[in-house]
Design a protein around this motif. Structure first.
Motif, short mmCIF file in Angstrom:
data_model
loop_
_atom_site.label_atom_id
_atom_site.label_comp_id
_atom_site.label_asym_id
_atom_site.label_seq_id
_atom_site.Cartn_x
_atom_site.Cartn_y
_atom_site.Cartn_z
N THR B 110 40.28 62.27 54.59
CA THR B 110 41.36 62.29 53.75
C THR B 110 42.37 63.42 53.85
O THR B 110 41.79 64.31 54.34
N VAL B 111 43.41 63.10 53.88
CA VAL B 111 44.59 64.48 54.25
C VAL B 111 45.50 64.27 52.86
O VAL B 111 45.83 63.07 52.35
N GLU B 112 45.48 65.48 52.33
CA GLU B 112 46.66 65.35 51.24
C GLU B 112 47.59 66.35 51.59
O GLU B 112 47.57 67.19 52.15
N ARG B 113 48.88 65.92 50.94
CA ARG B 113 49.94 66.94 51.22
C ARG B 113 50.93 66.85 50.19
O ARG B 113 51.02 65.92 49.28
N ARG B 217 48.38 61.35 49.21
CA ARG B 217 47.00 61.25 49.76
C ARG B 217 46.73 60.24 50.82
O ARG B 217 47.15 58.87 50.38
N VAL B 218 46.37 60.38 52.11
CA VAL B 218 46.01 59.36 52.94
C VAL B 218 44.62 59.45 53.48
O VAL B 218 44.07 60.49 53.58
N ASN B 219 44.13 58.22 53.22
CA ASN B 219 42.65 58.07 53.68
C ASN B 219 42.53 57.20 54.82
O ASN B 219 43.25 55.98 54.98
N VAL B 220 41.68 57.53 55.71
CA VAL B 220 41.54 56.48 57.23
C VAL B 220 40.44 56.43 57.31
O VAL B 220 39.52 57.47 57.28
N ASP B 221 39.68 55.19 57.54
CA ASP B 221 38.45 55.06 57.81
C ASP B 221 38.35 54.48 59.29
O ASP B 221 39.03 53.26 59.61
#
Lengths: 155, 222
Positions: B110-113, B217-221
């Motif tokens: 998860t990346v949050e900005r 919020r960006v989630n990557v799997d």
């Protein structure tokens, strides 16, 4: 002389030492086979796989960060340093146009991996390859709308 | 058999050696497991979040400012084609908890900005020219559309924005004009003309931007 014929007491330590040496050799041989035959290569390829994923991720990250957010013509050269070897052999990184993919090519196919690059739409990726063992340079050139991105080896 | 007394000692030595080797392998295994991380997934999440707020992205007003009206264009096709997220890698983008796009259920990095979200609303001002020919636009905007429909008995010849001449016609202005304003200061429009200006003669439309802070919020799997 005949008195000594049946006397084999002196043989006992020799037998004991021979037995011990034999057992020790067997043990060392068994352990070496077990370690070098199974554990060490498995770890080497696990560590190599992890390292190659990191190498590709680092290189891809550097390539994605290279294009500047500037108007007008630009020329940017960004140097990237990566490990010389993965699992005791050299490798190469190939950048390909179309899918914008950075691929790691390695003699061991299990260690090969690739990453898709997320770049601004006006950047044209050039097909290019660099070999490991040198630093490489990410170059971005050109005016907005037709910038080209390529990777090159430094001496 | 007295001399074979060293065999038990050898056995003990082997046991000790074996346990040392096993302990070493276990420690190495732990170190290797601890060093494993989803490097490519993390890179993808970071670069996707970077690209989503870039100046040249189709749904941003400027860098780090999302245009709320354009956020609808963000869908799975955009994620796959524009941001080059390969098939097999799933991503989810949420803005303040509200899902903008989700290719599949995602649990990975998860990346949050912190970003700004810009909304534009159309404001309409109809000055009545009761006592003054100055019209204050209460909020700042980069431009405004002035519609002049001069009524009997009065013509508008010049329009000033904060004492800067923006429209002029000696024979009288008539029609719809777009004037550019400064978005860094509040603007007062001044209408100069002859005769009496009626309340209906001028209509000003402008679109003041309103920005609010939000968490992207960006989630990557991977």
């Amino acid at each position: 002389m005949t008195d000594f014929r049946g006397d084999d007491r002196g043989m006992s330590p020799v037998v004991a030492k021979t037995l011990a040496i034999g057992l020790a050799l067997l043990y060392v041989g068994g352990m070496t086979t077990a370690l070098l035959g199974g554990v060490v290569p498995a770890y080497e390829s696990r560590a190599g796989g992890e390292l190659s994923e990191r190498v590709v991720a680092t290189a891809a990250g550097e390539i994605e960060r290279a294009p500047p957010e500037a108007d007008g013509a630009v020329e940017v050269n960004q140097t990237v340093t990566l490990p010389e070897n993965i699992a005791n052999s050299g490798y190469s990184l190939t950048l390909s146009n179309g899918t914008n993919t950075l691929a790691l090519v390695h003699p061991d196919p299990a260690l090969e991996t690739d990453a898709r690059l997320s770049l601004a739409p006006d950047i044209d990726v050039q097909n290019s390859t660099v070999e490991s063992g040198h630093e490489f340079v990410v170059s971005v050139r050109g005016p907005p709308g037709e910038r080209t991105l390529t990777i090159e080896e430094v001496e | 058999m007295r001399a074979q007394a060293e065999l038990p000692a050898l056995a003990v030595a082997f046991v000790l050696l074996t346990s040392t080797v096993v302990a070493g392998v276990v420690v190495a295994n732990g170190a290797l497991t601890a060093a494993e991380r989803p490097a490519d997934e993390q890179r993808l999440a970071t670069s996707l979040s970077d690209r989503l707020v870039a100046d040249d992205a189709p749904h941003t007003a400027r860098e780090n400012v999302l245009d709320e009206d354009a956020l609808d264009t963000l869908d799975e096709a955009a994620i796959r084609e524009l941001y080059n997220v390969p098939e097999g890698t799933e991503a989810r983008v949420t803005l303040d908890g509200e899902t903008l796009v989700e290719t599949a259920s995602v649990t990975g990095t998860t990346v949050e900005r912190v970003v700004l979200v810009e909304r534009r609303s159309t404001e309409l001002v109809r000055p009545d020219f009761d006592r003054s020919r100055n019209v204050l636009l209460p909020r700042r905007a980069a431009n405004a559309t002035v519609t002049i429909d001069a009524q009997e008995g009065g013509t508008i010849e010049q329009v000033y924005a904060n004492d800067r001449l923006v429209l002029a016609n000696d024979g009288g202005l008539e029609g719809t004009f777009t004037v550019s304003l400064s978005s860094f200061e509040t603007t007062t429009l001044r209408f100069e003309g002859t005769g009496v200006l009626e309340a209906e003669s001028v209509q000003i439309e402008y679109e003041p931007p309103e920005t609010t802070r939000a968490i992207l919020r960006v989630n990557v799997d991977g």
